[in-house]
Each structure stands twice: as C-alpha cells, then as structure tokens.
Design a protein around this motif. Structure first.
Motif, short mmCIF file in Angstrom:
data_model
loop_
_atom_site.label_atom_id
_atom_site.label_comp_id
_atom_site.label_asym_id
_atom_site.label_seq_id
_atom_site.Cartn_x
_atom_site.Cartn_y
_atom_site.Cartn_z
N ALA A 172 -25.06 52.33 -42.46
CA ALA A 172 -26.19 52.71 -43.60
C ALA A 172 -24.69 52.68 -45.13
N ALA A 173 -24.96 51.52 -46.43
CA ALA A 173 -24.89 52.15 -47.36
C ALA A 173 -24.24 53.16 -48.15
N GLN A 174 -23.35 53.26 -48.55
CA GLN A 174 -22.52 54.06 -49.21
C GLN A 174 -23.93 54.51 -50.58
N ARG A 175 -23.63 55.88 -50.59
CA ARG A 175 -24.63 56.32 -51.50
C ARG A 175 -23.61 57.22 -52.83
N GLY A 176 -24.56 56.98 -54.23
CA GLY A 176 -23.48 57.94 -54.90
C GLY A 176 -22.66 56.96 -55.81
N ARG A 177 -22.94 57.68 -56.85
CA ARG A 177 -22.14 56.80 -58.05
C ARG A 177 -20.44 56.24 -57.66
N PRO A 178 -19.88 54.84 -58.58
CA PRO A 178 -18.41 54.98 -58.13
C PRO A 178 -17.81 55.54 -58.73
N PRO A 179 -16.08 56.28 -58.69
CA PRO A 179 -15.82 56.38 -60.12
C PRO A 179 -15.37 55.89 -60.97
N ALA A 180 -15.20 55.73 -62.32
CA ALA A 180 -15.23 55.15 -63.03
C ALA A 180 -13.58 54.39 -63.19
N THR A 181 -13.66 53.90 -63.69
CA THR A 181 -12.09 53.00 -64.29
C THR A 181 -12.10 52.43 -65.41
N ASP A 182 -10.99 52.31 -66.37
CA ASP A 182 -11.06 51.58 -67.18
C ASP A 182 -10.06 50.16 -67.14
N GLU A 183 -8.95 50.20 -66.05
CA GLU A 183 -7.66 49.39 -65.62
C GLU A 183 -8.77 48.26 -64.92
N PRO A 184 -7.86 47.39 -65.88
CA PRO A 184 -8.40 45.89 -65.03
C PRO A 184 -8.34 45.58 -63.99
N MET A 185 -9.06 44.07 -63.92
CA MET A 185 -8.76 43.85 -62.47
C MET A 185 -8.24 42.08 -62.88
N THR A 186 -8.20 41.87 -61.74
CA THR A 186 -7.00 40.50 -61.84
C THR A 186 -8.11 39.46 -61.60
N HIS A 187 -7.88 38.84 -62.23
CA HIS A 187 -8.85 37.23 -62.64
C HIS A 187 -8.52 36.14 -61.78
N GLY A 188 -9.18 35.63 -61.26
CA GLY A 188 -9.10 34.90 -60.47
C GLY A 188 -10.65 33.22 -60.49
N ILE A 189 -10.21 32.48 -60.52
CA ILE A 189 -11.09 30.97 -60.19
C ILE A 189 -10.73 29.86 -59.39
N SER A 190 -12.19 29.72 -58.11
CA SER A 190 -12.60 28.77 -57.63
C SER A 190 -12.91 27.72 -58.04
N THR A 191 -11.83 26.65 -57.03
CA THR A 191 -11.71 25.29 -58.02
C THR A 191 -13.26 24.64 -57.37
N TYR A 192 -14.15 25.40 -57.12
CA TYR A 192 -15.88 24.61 -56.81
C TYR A 192 -15.87 23.87 -58.04
N LEU A 193 -15.84 24.51 -58.80
CA LEU A 193 -15.73 24.86 -60.20
C LEU A 193 -15.79 23.00 -60.70
N LEU A 194 -14.04 22.73 -60.53
CA LEU A 194 -14.00 21.06 -60.29
C LEU A 194 -14.01 20.32 -59.31
N VAL A 195 -14.85 20.58 -58.29
CA VAL A 195 -15.10 19.78 -57.08
C VAL A 195 -15.65 18.44 -57.39
N ASN A 196 -16.36 17.85 -58.66
CA ASN A 196 -16.72 16.83 -58.37
C ASN A 196 -15.53 16.21 -58.91
N TYR A 197 -13.89 16.59 -58.96
CA TYR A 197 -12.77 16.23 -59.41
C TYR A 197 -12.03 15.98 -58.39
N ARG A 198 -10.73 15.51 -57.87
CA ARG A 198 -10.22 14.69 -57.57
C ARG A 198 -8.39 16.28 -57.95
N LEU A 199 -8.54 17.17 -56.81
CA LEU A 199 -7.88 17.94 -57.63
C LEU A 199 -6.17 17.96 -57.97
N THR A 200 -5.81 17.53 -59.56
CA THR A 200 -4.54 17.78 -59.74
C THR A 200 -3.62 18.67 -60.03
#
Length: 301
Positions: free
Chosen positions: A2-30
C-alpha cells in the motif's frame, strides 16, 4: 504494497541538483559538454550510456573523460545502463536490445555482460550508482522474466559492489517494473535493491504520489521530467506541455531532501541554443515553486 498516506513533512532544505546527459544524447560526450554543465552551477551529472553518445567500450573516450573529471568539481553521480548495444538506438536489429529480463539464457548472459562493461567504467571514473531498467518499454509480465531478472540483478549487484557501484532499479512503464511490481520483486527475491524514482514514468502508471509512497524508503536517485500521462516524452517540467502537478510533486520530493538528488532527465528541445542552461533554469523553477498550502496562504494575504 500500500502507498503511504498523509502529507509529507515540509522542509526548506534545498536538494542537490543533477542532470542526465540524455539531454545531449545526440552529441558525442566530451569535456566541452561537461564543462558547460559545471559552469551552469549544476554539481552532479548522470551519463547516459548510448554508444553514439558515450561509448562505454571506447577506452580512449573513457580515459579522456576520466582526466576531465579528475580536474573538475563536477561529480559523476551515476551511469544509466545501456538499452541497446549498438550506436543507433537498436536499429541494427533485435539482437541489439539489452534486456536483463531476457528468458533465453544465452542472450540474458550476453546482456548482463554488456552492462558489466558500463560498470567497469568505475575503474577509470568513479561513480556511485548504475541506473538499470527491468525489462523494456511495454514489456509484459511473466514469472520466467522475473526469474531471469533475479539472476541478472544478483550477478550485477555483486559485480558492481566489487567496484564501489550500487545498482539501482528504475520504475519504468511496463508490466514488470511499476512501483508496485518492483516492491513485489524485492519482497520475493530479498535482493533489497534501492530505486531510481522516475517521476515521468510514475505519472504514466500508478501516479506520482502513489508510486512515491511505495518506493520512498528505497529511493536513492531520481529522474525528473514531464509528459502527457501516456507517452514517455521527457519534457521540461513546469513548462506547460505536460500534465504532472509539479507543486504537489515538489512537496513530495522535498520530504526526503538528503536521500536523493533532483536529477533532470530531459529530451533536448529542437533548435535550442543552450540546452544545459534551459535545464538549470528548470531546476531553479522547481526549487522556487511554493508548496500548495503556501500558495493558498499567499493568496489570502
């Protein structure tokens, strides 16, 4: 499960950011592309293993990128395991498909060996996670496929652990790896696999909130993208082209900010001059998005 119920606790802590190179998959990665990601202030990257983009069999390309990472603060967070062994998205034929749920033993072993080649990249460029699909898009459920996947994951997790890499299984839109099916798979096999939570794929299956509730404890990475709920479009979030409720989704994701990064897996917009900067701006828009109750409170003030 079963899925968890209820609203998750709020937090103002920022999350680490990342990006997949899938965005650039039409180019050779250099190193040039990696430098653009680093210069945009994005601290982590996931490399998408498509051989026309990043050829995990090409020692020269691996060593070139390894030298670049040694002199950079950009972190190689993860590699996405290949879906095809050729350099043309499987157009060379069905034998190019890399599927760890393949029921023919010889083909399954060949597929596992192909994925091991990507894990071996860690010997040149350390990374933490390998993101792995269980079955292909629209794969139908069958107990024999579950058994094949168990044998594959058992072998890959040991091989990865020996090289400091943890294999994460991603929820994907098929009969084997919805959030609920992955929970069943973990319970039946006792492999205790952790997850890459794909928001776009969840939207196409149980829904983001239900899928998150099932997977929450085991999530170690994410794929952030939007779609219309039917097609796996990998659209930029909150751009108005998809149908995910991003305010609610961000409220959910913020409930566990230390557990995983906010990692974009986007398809390049045709004609875009600066796709990396577009992805960075999309990340910032998500972080600046108020929670639903905050928005309602601002409306009353």
């Amino acid at each position: 499960m079963a899925a968890q119920r209820g609203r998750p606790p709020a937090t103002d802590e920022p999350m680490t950011h990342g990006i997949s190179t899938y965005l650039l998959v039409n180019y050779r990665l250099t190193g040039v592309w990696l430098e653009r990601i680093s210069a945009a202030g994005i601290p982590a990257v996931e490399i998408f293993c498509a051989r026309q983009h990043f050829d995990y069999r090409d020692t020269a390309q691996i060593r070139e990128l390894g030298h670049w990472f040694r002199d950079s603060e950009l972190t190689l967070h993860s590699l996405h395991a290949p879906m095809y062994s050729d350099d043309s998205w499987g157009r060379t034929g069905p034998k190019a498909v890399v599927n760890i749920a393949e029921t023919e033993k010889r083909r399954r072993i060949e597929n596992v060996d192909e994925i091991k080649r990507t894990i071996e990249v860690a010997e040149y460029i350390p990374f933490r996670y390998l993101i792995q699909h269980l079955g292909m898009t629209d794969e139908e459920y069958h107990p024999r496929k579950v058994e094949a996947a168990f044998n594959s994951f058992e072998e890959l997790t040991v091989f990865g652990r020996q090289r400091g890499v943890e294999v994460l299984v991603e929820n994907t839109p098929n009969g084997l790896s919805s959030a609920e099916r992955l929970a069943e798979f973990n319970a039946a096999t006792h492999l205790e696999l952790h997850y890459c939570f794909d928001v776009g794929h969840a939207h196409m299956a149980e829904g983001v909130e239900n899928a998150f509730g099932i997977m929450a404890e085991g999530i170690r990475s994410t794929h952030i993208h939007d779609n219309n709920g039917i097609e796996d479009q990998h659209l930029f979030p909150s751009a108005g082209d998809g149908s995910i409720d991003w305010r609610r989704t961000m409220e959910i994701l913020r409930s566990r900010p230390d557990q995983y990064p906010l990692l974009m897996e986007l398809k390049e917009v045709p004609g875009s001059a600066a796709p990396v900067l577009m992805a960075r701006d999309a990340l910032h828009r998500l972080e600046e998005m108020p929670a639903p109750e905050d928005e309602a409170r601002q409306g009353r003030e």
